[in-house]
Design a protein around this motif. Structure first.
Motif, PDB file in Angstrom:
ATOM      1  N   PRO A  30       1.356  -0.238 129.707  1.00 47.29           N
ATOM      2  CA  PRO A  30       1.260  -1.464 128.909  1.00 47.29           C
ATOM      3  C   PRO A  30       2.268  -1.606 127.768  1.00 47.29           C
ATOM      4  CG  PRO A  30      -0.444   0.067 128.245  1.00 47.29           C
ATOM      5  CD  PRO A  30       0.262   0.674 129.438  1.00 47.29           C
ATOM      6  N   ILE A  31       2.980  -0.548 127.413  1.00 45.91           N
ATOM      7  CA  ILE A  31       3.886  -0.607 126.270  1.00 45.91           C
ATOM      8  C   ILE A  31       5.314  -0.386 126.739  1.00 45.91           C
ATOM      9  CG2 ILE A  31       4.408   0.353 123.988  1.00 45.91           C
ATOM     10  CD1 ILE A  31       1.523   1.488 124.008  1.00 45.91           C
ATOM     11  N   LYS A  32       6.180  -1.297 126.370  1.00 42.27           N
ATOM     12  CA  LYS A  32       7.594  -1.153 126.736  1.00 42.27           C
ATOM     13  C   LYS A  32       8.199   0.041 125.991  1.00 42.27           C
ATOM     14  CE  LYS A  32       8.106  -5.127 129.010  1.00 42.27           C
ATOM     15  NZ  LYS A  32       7.439  -5.034 130.273  1.00 42.27           N
ATOM     16  N   GLU A  33       9.142   0.688 126.610  1.00 41.29           N
ATOM     17  CA  GLU A  33       9.772   1.888 126.032  1.00 41.29           C
ATOM     18  C   GLU A  33      10.367   1.609 124.649  1.00 41.29           C
ATOM     19  OE1 GLU A  33      10.563   5.830 125.881  1.00 41.29           O
ATOM     20  OE2 GLU A  33       9.610   4.876 127.592  1.00 41.29           O
ATOM     21  N   LYS A  34      11.019   0.470 124.512  1.00 38.85           N
ATOM     22  CA  LYS A  34      11.652   0.130 123.235  1.00 38.85           C
ATOM     23  C   LYS A  34      10.601  -0.056 122.136  1.00 38.85           C
ATOM     24  CE  LYS A  34      15.041  -3.064 121.343  1.00 38.85           C
ATOM     25  NZ  LYS A  34      15.892  -4.235 121.618  1.00 38.85           N
ATOM     26  N   ALA A  66       8.939   5.670 115.592  1.00 36.93           N
ATOM     27  CA  ALA A  66       9.878   5.858 114.480  1.00 36.93           C
ATOM     28  C   ALA A  66       9.256   5.402 113.166  1.00 36.93           C
ATOM     29  CB  ALA A  66      11.173   5.102 114.752  1.00 36.93           C
ATOM     30  N   ARG A  67       8.573   4.273 113.193  1.00 37.03           N
ATOM     31  CA  ARG A  67       7.913   3.784 111.967  1.00 37.03           C
ATOM     32  C   ARG A  67       6.828   4.746 111.514  1.00 37.03           C
ATOM     33  NH1 ARG A  67       7.491  -2.400 113.686  1.00 37.03           N
ATOM     34  NH2 ARG A  67       9.568  -3.040 113.067  1.00 37.03           N
ATOM     35  N   LEU A 107      -2.219   1.735 114.917  1.00 36.16           N
ATOM     36  CA  LEU A 107      -1.892   2.953 114.172  1.00 36.16           C
ATOM     37  C   LEU A 107      -2.638   4.166 114.720  1.00 36.16           C
ATOM     38  CD1 LEU A 107      -1.891   1.836 110.427  1.00 36.16           C
ATOM     39  CD2 LEU A 107       0.027   2.781 111.706  1.00 36.16           C
ATOM     40  N   THR A 108      -3.900   3.968 115.045  1.00 29.93           N
ATOM     41  CA  THR A 108      -4.692   5.095 115.545  1.00 29.93           C
ATOM     42  C   THR A 108      -4.226   5.520 116.940  1.00 29.93           C
ATOM     43  OG1 THR A 108      -6.472   3.648 116.380  1.00 29.93           O
ATOM     44  CG2 THR A 108      -6.680   4.474 114.128  1.00 29.93           C
ATOM     45  N   LEU A 109      -3.798   4.566 117.732  1.00 26.46           N
ATOM     46  CA  LEU A 109      -3.249   4.880 119.054  1.00 26.46           C
ATOM     47  C   LEU A 109      -1.923   5.630 118.920  1.00 26.46           C
ATOM     48  CD1 LEU A 109      -3.901   4.247 122.106  1.00 26.46           C
ATOM     49  CD2 LEU A 109      -2.224   2.425 121.880  1.00 26.46           C
ATOM     50  N   ILE A 110      -1.067   5.149 118.041  1.00 29.76           N
ATOM     51  CA  ILE A 110       0.227   5.801 117.813  1.00 29.76           C
ATOM     52  C   ILE A 110       0.027   7.204 117.253  1.00 29.76           C
ATOM     53  CG2 ILE A 110       2.346   5.716 116.424  1.00 29.76           C
ATOM     54  CD1 ILE A 110       2.373   3.779 118.771  1.00 29.76           C
ATOM     55  N   ALA A 111      -0.988   7.381 116.406  1.00 28.18           N
ATOM     56  CA  ALA A 111      -1.271   8.722 115.870  1.00 28.18           C
ATOM     57  C   ALA A 111      -1.601   9.692 116.998  1.00 28.18           C
ATOM     58  CB  ALA A 111      -2.416   8.661 114.866  1.00 28.18           C
ATOM     59  N   GLY A 112      -2.293   9.219 118.006  1.00 30.80           N
ATOM     60  CA  GLY A 112      -2.567  10.066 119.167  1.00 30.80           C
ATOM     61  C   GLY A 112      -1.295  10.379 119.930  1.00 30.80           C
ATOM     62  N   ILE A 113      -0.455   9.380 120.104  1.00 29.36           N
ATOM     63  CA  ILE A 113       0.823   9.583 120.787  1.00 29.36           C
ATOM     64  C   ILE A 113       1.667  10.602 120.025  1.00 29.36           C
ATOM     65  CG2 ILE A 113       3.033   8.470 121.330  1.00 29.36           C
ATOM     66  CD1 ILE A 113       1.382   5.933 122.033  1.00 29.36           C
ATOM     67  N   MET A 114       1.619  10.520 118.690  1.00 34.21           N
ATOM     68  CA  MET A 114       2.408  11.419 117.850  1.00 34.21           C
ATOM     69  C   MET A 114       1.736  12.783 117.677  1.00 34.21           C
ATOM     70  SD  MET A 114       5.081   9.672 117.189  1.00 34.21           S
ATOM     71  CE  MET A 114       5.853  10.540 115.852  1.00 34.21           C
ATOM     72  N   LYS A 115       0.598  12.956 118.328  1.00 36.82           N
ATOM     73  CA  LYS A 115      -0.131  14.232 118.322  1.00 36.82           C
ATOM     74  C   LYS A 115      -0.529  14.692 116.916  1.00 36.82           C
ATOM     75  CE  LYS A 115       1.151  15.557 122.838  1.00 36.82           C
ATOM     76  NZ  LYS A 115       0.704  14.404 123.502  1.00 36.82           N
ATOM     77  N   VAL A 116      -0.966  13.723 116.094  1.00 40.39           N
ATOM     78  CA  VAL A 116      -1.508  14.049 114.780  1.00 40.39           C
ATOM     79  C   VAL A 116      -2.766  14.876 115.002  1.00 40.39           C
ATOM     80  CG1 VAL A 116      -2.586  13.068 112.717  1.00 40.39           C
ATOM     81  CG2 VAL A 116      -0.563  11.979 113.704  1.00 40.39           C
ATOM     82  N   ARG A 117      -2.929  15.920 114.221  1.00 36.16           N
ATOM     83  CA  ARG A 117      -4.114  16.770 114.372  1.00 36.16           C
ATOM     84  C   ARG A 117      -5.372  15.965 114.071  1.00 36.16           C
ATOM     85  NH1 ARG A 117      -2.240  21.197 110.479  1.00 36.16           N
ATOM     86  NH2 ARG A 117      -3.780  19.977 109.424  1.00 36.16           N
TER      87      ARG A 117
END
Length: 143
Positions: free
Chosen positions: A72-76, A83-84, A105-115
């Motif tokens: 569902p999310i484009k690579e760009k 990056a943000r 933000l919470t989804l991106i935190a999972g992608i970024m592997k935040v503890r």
């Protein structure tokens, strides 16, 4: 008891990617049970935080499918969001309460592997503050 389950469920659902407004449910139940404000605040805050943990978990495993056509999310857009998040760090999770972008933000935190522990603490602080403000105004204007 049903009112408590409704507030918890509405708050959990509202934190996922499903569009839902738990503040309205919380305020409505508060008008019926004004003496239960503290319990309602706690249930809404915990439910909403658990919903955000679901988003975190989905984000954590989402990248396994990034090369699928249905992703569902484009690579760009994904790269820009990462990056943000990297630029501002985990403190942005204090804004997870925001109606626009908070769930992302919470989804991106999972992608970024935040503890999970710092994630949960920061998200709970943000969500609990929001519900505290909702209850404050509901008590002033609805009760």
């Amino acid at each position: 008891m049903l009112d408590y389950l409704i507030v918890f469920s509405a708050s959990l659902l509202a934190a996922t990617i499903a569009p839902f407004y738990s503040e309205v449910v919380l305020a409505a139940v508060l008008t019926r049970q004004p003496d239960a404000a503290l319990l309602l605040w706690l249930l809404a805050s915990i439910g909403n935080t658990l919903g955000s943990i679901i988003n975190w978990w989905m984000g954590k495993y989402l990248l396994h499918y990034r090369h699928k056509r249905w992703f569902p999310i484009k690579e760009k857009a994904l790269t820009r969001a990462q990056a943000r998040f990297q630029r501002f760090g985990i403190w942005t999770l204090l804004l997870s309460w925001a109606p626009i972008g908070g769930d992302a933000l919470t989804l991106i935190a999972g992608i970024m592997k935040v503890r999970l522990l710092p994630f949960t603490l920061l998200v709970f602080i943000g969500k609990a503050t929001r519900y505290g403000v909702v209850i404050y105004f509901a008590e002033r204007f609805l009760l």
